[in-house]
Design a protein around this motif. Structure first.
Motif, mmCIF file in Angstrom:
data_model
loop_
_atom_site.group_PDB
_atom_site.id
_atom_site.type_symbol
_atom_site.label_atom_id
_atom_site.label_comp_id
_atom_site.label_asym_id
_atom_site.label_seq_id
_atom_site.Cartn_x
_atom_site.Cartn_y
_atom_site.Cartn_z
ATOM 1 N N ASP A 240 127.208 74.531 4.124
ATOM 2 C CA ASP A 240 127.060 75.646 3.194
ATOM 3 C C ASP A 240 125.576 76.015 3.111
ATOM 4 O O ASP A 240 124.749 75.508 3.880
ATOM 5 C CB ASP A 240 127.663 75.287 1.826
ATOM 6 N N GLU A 241 125.232 76.881 2.157
ATOM 7 C CA GLU A 241 123.836 77.341 2.081
ATOM 8 C C GLU A 241 122.888 76.244 1.583
ATOM 9 O O GLU A 241 121.672 76.389 1.632
ATOM 10 C CB GLU A 241 123.744 78.579 1.194
ATOM 11 N N TRP A 259 124.590 76.788 9.520
ATOM 12 C CA TRP A 259 124.549 76.892 8.063
ATOM 13 C C TRP A 259 124.930 78.296 7.586
ATOM 14 O O TRP A 259 124.782 79.269 8.317
ATOM 15 C CB TRP A 259 123.174 76.489 7.545
ATOM 16 N N TRP A 260 125.415 78.356 6.352
ATOM 17 C CA TRP A 260 125.772 79.632 5.748
ATOM 18 C C TRP A 260 124.504 80.310 5.248
ATOM 19 O O TRP A 260 123.765 79.745 4.438
ATOM 20 C CB TRP A 260 126.759 79.463 4.593
ATOM 21 N N ARG A 266 126.573 85.379 6.753
ATOM 22 C CA ARG A 266 127.371 84.761 7.816
ATOM 23 C C ARG A 266 126.684 83.463 8.235
ATOM 24 O O ARG A 266 125.561 83.168 7.796
ATOM 25 C CB ARG A 266 127.551 85.697 9.005
ATOM 26 N N ARG A 267 127.412 82.738 9.102
ATOM 27 C CA ARG A 267 126.880 81.449 9.509
ATOM 28 C C ARG A 267 125.857 81.633 10.635
ATOM 29 O O ARG A 267 126.057 82.456 11.526
ATOM 30 C CB ARG A 267 128.030 80.562 10.007
#
Ligand code: FAD
Length: 383
Positions: A240-241, A259-260, A266-267
């Motif tokens: 995730d972020e 990673w987000w 987007r990733r």
């Protein structure tokens, strides 16, 4: 525990201590070396101006139990299986980077990922040696630069219509003349079918003779050790972020992490030095229970054919405008603009100030005067 002793790994150890973590830290690395920087491998090391790129980090002072030559082979919650036995952990940073892709064929092909690769290749770059480089991407261009400087006869074989097509799209075509200018034979629209003894066979049946073949067609995230662990993988380790993976207590950083991005919605998986440098502090904060978000404007540079090339941002979906004329042989910058006239990405060639100012404009997200921007005499920050 930190798995992977590249830049992202060692930065994770530093970040843990900087954030006051006083517990035990073990860092394992598959290579037998202390953590080192990779960008100079295709530059100073190949050019022969340095033999060592070891990261300036005092592992003793960091009180890290560093185990070189130990690879992770499996992960289950709370335990890493390694070539040196099982290692339990409370928190884990996955920083295993990426590995070069090789092409079909039984001929010898060199890749350039490690210091050992670089020293081995350098020893073979002697005057008159015929070198075939597969791929006119970042690595291919830098290897071709060094090989020409060493007096090799260099052919670069590229499947796309021009260099850097994947990374930059049409702008990459402006770098094609650089190859010929230093005497490199650039062959585009030329897909390699196989690497053979004595050279390459191309998809059209023709061949390229070579004493040394260097394959520079990209990398894959090094995540084999996570197969069967249940951790989510999709073009790297999904996070995730906050750089948190799907497995509790595990974060991922550097080339192996997808990673987000809050900024881009987007990733992203970015195989660049700046990411390995910056992400660990956020990942470690997350591991220690702090709230932190990794949300950079991606940045990288390349030194090729006597030019300093720098890129910041993400140009997907944006429209291209030029600052300066590449055909003039001089310094130029490509700017990508979004529909609402903000700067999405910037690529500067020998114009480092444009990169610096452009990066700030991208980070700030303010509207710019597009007409002024195409005038290279006007500073980007004044647009
Ligand atoms: P890595 O540096 O790959 O480190 C990962 C480490 O983990 C490796 O030592 C690996 O052996 C180890 N490992 C892998 N699997 C395991 C396992 N199962 N167990 C234990 N250890 C494991 N970027 C730029 O921005 N600009 C440049 O000019 C530039 N030039 C480059 C030139 C070259 C030749 C290369 C190879 C890369 C270059 N890069 C450049 C990219 C940059 O170096 C990488 O993005 C950066 O090294 C990524 O760091 P990392 O720590 O994530 O991964």
């Amino acid at each position: 525990m930190v798995v992977g002793a590249g830049l992202a790994g060692v930065r994770s150890v530093e970040a843990l201590r900087a954030r006051g973590f006083g517990g035990e830290i073990t860092m394992i690395g598959a290579e037998p070396h202390r953590p080192y920087d990779r960008p100079p491998l295709s530059k100073a090391v190949l050019l022969g101006t340095t033999d060592s790129t070891v990261v300036d980090s005092d592992l003793d002072a960091l009180e890290v139990d560093f185990r070189p030559g130990v690879a992770a082979t499996k992960l289950r919650e709370g335990v890493v299986e390694t070539t040196g036995g099982e290692l339990p952990y409370d928190g884990l940073v996955a920083a295993t980077g990426a590995s070069p892709i090789k092409l079909p064929g039984d001929g010898p092909q060199q890749v350039l990922r490690t210091i050992d690769d670089a020293l081995e290749l350098r020893a073979r770059l002697t005057a008159g040696t015929r070198v075939a480089v597969i791929g006119a991407g970042w690595i291919g261009a830098e290897v071709a630069t060094a090989a020409r400087k060493a007096g090799c006869a260099v052919t670069v074989v590229e499947a796309a219509a021009h260099p850097l097509a994947v990374a930059l799209g049409p702008v990459g075509a402006h770098t094609a003349p650089w190859y010929g200018q230093v005497g490199v034979d650039l062959r585009t629209d030329a897909a390699v079918a196989s690497v053979d003894h004595g050279g390459l066979t191309l998809a059209d049946g023709s061949s390229v003779e070579a004493d040394v073949v260097v394959t520079g067609v990209g990398v894959r995230p090094s995540v084999d050790w996570l197969a069967g662990s249940g951790i989510e993988l999709d073009n790297g380790i999904v996070t995730d972020e906050h750089l948190r993976t799907s497995m509790p207590g595990v974060v991922a950083v550097g080339d192996c992490a997808a990673w987000w991005s809050r900024r881009y919605g987007r990733r992203l998986r970015v195989e660049h030095w700046d990411t390995a440098l910056g992400a660990p502090d956020v990942a470690v904060a997350t591991l220690l229970g702090d709230e932190a978000v990794y949300d950079p404007v991606p940045y990288f540079w390349s030194e090729q054919f006597g030019h300093m090339v720098q890129y910041a941002g993400d140009h997907s979906g944006a429209r291209l405008l030029m600052r300066g004329d590449p055909d003039d042989g001089g310094r130029w910058t490509a700017c990508w603009i979004t529909g609402d006239d903000t700067l999405a990405a910037v690529l500067s060639v020998d114009r480092p100030r444009d990169l610096l100012q452009g990066r700030r404009l991208i980070e700030g997200g303010q509207r710019i005067d597009v007409d002024r921007m195409t005038d290279p005499a006007i500073a980007l920050r004044d647009c």
